[in-house]
Scaffold this motif. Sequence first.
Motif, mmCIF file in Angstrom:
data_model
loop_
_atom_site.group_PDB
_atom_site.id
_atom_site.type_symbol
_atom_site.label_atom_id
_atom_site.label_comp_id
_atom_site.label_asym_id
_atom_site.label_seq_id
_atom_site.Cartn_x
_atom_site.Cartn_y
_atom_site.Cartn_z
ATOM 1 N N ALA A 18 -120.971 30.797 75.987
ATOM 2 C CA ALA A 18 -120.408 29.583 76.585
ATOM 3 C C ALA A 18 -120.059 28.553 75.512
ATOM 4 N N GLU A 19 -120.930 28.379 74.525
ATOM 5 C CA GLU A 19 -120.655 27.422 73.443
ATOM 6 C C GLU A 19 -119.450 27.862 72.619
ATOM 7 N N LEU A 21 -116.925 29.757 73.645
ATOM 8 C CA LEU A 21 -115.706 29.596 74.432
ATOM 9 C C LEU A 21 -115.270 28.140 74.483
ATOM 10 N N THR A 22 -116.229 27.227 74.575
ATOM 11 C CA THR A 22 -115.901 25.800 74.556
ATOM 12 C C THR A 22 -115.264 25.430 73.216
ATOM 13 N N LEU A 23 -115.863 25.888 72.137
ATOM 14 C CA LEU A 23 -115.337 25.618 70.803
ATOM 15 C C LEU A 23 -113.947 26.227 70.632
ATOM 16 N N ARG A 25 -111.764 26.975 72.998
ATOM 17 C CA ARG A 25 -110.803 26.274 73.850
ATOM 18 C C ARG A 25 -110.379 24.958 73.214
ATOM 19 N N GLU A 26 -111.332 24.203 72.688
ATOM 20 C CA GLU A 26 -111.006 22.924 72.044
ATOM 21 C C GLU A 26 -110.120 23.145 70.820
ATOM 22 N N THR A 29 -106.599 24.453 71.929
ATOM 23 C CA THR A 29 -105.856 23.363 72.559
ATOM 24 C C THR A 29 -105.308 22.410 71.505
ATOM 25 N N ARG A 47 -109.687 19.142 81.614
ATOM 26 C CA ARG A 47 -110.344 20.437 81.801
ATOM 27 C C ARG A 47 -110.649 20.667 83.267
ATOM 28 N N ASP A 48 -110.786 19.591 84.024
ATOM 29 C CA ASP A 48 -111.142 19.707 85.427
ATOM 30 C C ASP A 48 -109.934 19.587 86.340
ATOM 31 N N TRP A 102 -112.040 37.648 74.863
ATOM 32 C CA TRP A 102 -112.251 36.229 75.144
ATOM 33 C C TRP A 102 -111.300 35.358 74.341
ATOM 34 N N ILE A 106 -108.598 32.844 76.083
ATOM 35 C CA ILE A 106 -108.548 31.409 75.822
ATOM 36 C C ILE A 106 -107.156 31.000 75.353
#
Length: 160
Positions: A18-19, A21-23, A25-26, A29, A47-48, A102, A106
Amino acid sequence: MTTETTPTPKTAGELTLAELLTLLRETVTEALAGIVGYPDESAEPSRDAGAAAEPEAVPNGFQRVGTGSRVQLVLDEAEKAAVAAKMARKVSDLEVDELEWWVYYIVDEVGEELIGDPDEGLELSAWAEEQLAQADADRAAGTLKTIPLEEAARRLGLSE
């Protein structure tokens, strides 16, 4: 008053999926937005954004979310727990092909968010509409000819 902070992992292998994927994605982006810009050129995409839209029900446990073509799987509590457990795995426990998938996912997701779907708004040809209508009619009548995924993979030489 003291605040608790979680120490930042020292190596990529210490990150959870999860960490990571967050990294990813940021980072993706930021990189793609630097090339193509954000859709409204004034603010970063939310994101939401998909979560804020009212989901549209789609067959087989999926929901269409937002105004685009994104579809998400609707999970029950047990399935959510299983996904959470997978996302809590350490990156060092991942197989290379899973990590590659993954990264691709992303990049694809962020690219579609920033650039959009190139096919959105296009119309189907009359022939394509006829083929889809015939497939729907065949499915409703129970006469749609399909083969199992395993058989298709075997025919294409993708499995033994």
